[in-house]
Scaffold this active site. Structure first.
Site, PDB file in Angstrom:
ATOM      1  CB  CYS A  77       1.754  51.950  54.795  1.00  0.00           C
ATOM      2  SG  CYS A  77       2.436  50.727  55.914  1.00  0.00           S
ATOM      3  CB  CYS A 187       0.775  53.314  62.730  1.00  0.00           C
ATOM      4  SG  CYS A 187      -0.149  51.914  62.037  1.00  0.00           S
TER       5      CYS A 187
END
Ligand code: DGL
Length: 276
Positions: A77, A187
């Protein structure tokens, strides 16, 4: 059959299903390893929360995974990496790999035009990201593109191309494709919609993510730390089933689990719970 070598799993976490795009690359690069995947869907999305909140959530997930006896951790992440990677590293006695927007490979393409970086607002605000931009801005024009609400759409249904494409068309409506050389997916959720992004922006723009680089880095780090599973890859065939244990913090766990497995299947990966 029990593998010889280091039996401990590798921990991987994300706020939700985005990290599955990273996990798929990790499994392809290290098919003899076991993995524990944690999706913090109860607290998703991370990218619109204050940095301190994401740091605290990331440390809690790390603590949970460390308690599972992992030998290494991949923070799959970008947002959690920007907010907490130093603190995570400080608390872990094993190697930790984070994600960062793949600006370097985008710059190294050397093409004329802007480099757009799609990421969450928190990643783009972070000191880590701004230092990265500062490092490369003399070589290319780097344009941050905050994608508020996109993670939520992907979490609801990663295969809903229509909703995703409507979002993307609006996002890129004022952008002229001729001015852009590359789009960096900052992302891990956005990697799941790479096809839709290509469809909206056209095939002349290179779309780059950091997932395979992360997998290569993990392999090197484990090798150097002598933590790789020591199965002789030449003698043993690649296991048919990947060994993954999933943990999901939010509601509708069965549906989420099915979604994770479905995303891996799209990459040709079938998985089973490892036998300890
Ligand atoms: N996959 C996370 C990332 O790479 C998504 C963050 C979020 O939950 O907003 O940043």
């Amino acid at each position: 059959m029990k593998n010889p070598g280091t039996p401990s799993p590798i921990g991987v976490f994300d706020s939700g299903i985005g990290g599955i795009s990273v996990l798929a690359e990790l499994i392809k690069a290290l098919p003899w390893e076991k993995f524990v995947y944690f999706a913090d869907t109860l607290h998703s999305p991370y990218g619109t929360k204050p940095e301190e909140a994401v740091r605290s959530l990331s440390l809690k997930v790390t603590e949970f995974l460390a308690g599972m006896g992992i030998k290494s951790l991949v923070v799959a992440c970008n947002t959690a990496t920007s907010a907490a990677i130093n603190e995570i590293r400080r608390m872990c006695p094993f190697p930790v790999i984070g994600m960062e927007p793949a600006i370097k490979p985008a710059v190294e393409l050397g093409s004329a035009g802007k480099i757009l970086v799609m990421a969450t607002p928190l990643t783009l605000k972070s000191r880590k990201f701004n230092e990265l931009v500062h490092h490369y801005q003399h070589r290319a024009e780097i344009v941050p593109v905050p994608c508020v609400g996109l993670v939520e759409i992907i979490e609801r249904n990663p295969s809903c191309s229509q909703e995703v494409e409507a979002y993307l068309s609006h996002l890129f409506s004022s952008v002229s494709a001729e001015d852009i050389s590359a789009i960096v997916l900052g992302c891990t959720h956005y990697v799941l919609i790479k096809k839709e992004i290509a469809h909206v922006v056209g095939d002349k723009i290179t779309i780059i993510d950091g997932n395979s680089g992360t997998a290569r880095r993990l392999r090197t780090v484990l090798q150097n730390a002598r933590l790789l599973n020591t199965v002789n890859a030449e003698k043993s065939p690649i296991p048919v089933m990947a060994q993954v244990t999933f943990y999901i913090s939010g509601i509708e766990r069965e549906e989420r689990l099915a979604q994770c497995k479905q995303l891996l299947r799209k990459e040709g990966i079938f998985c089973e719970e490892p036998v300890s």
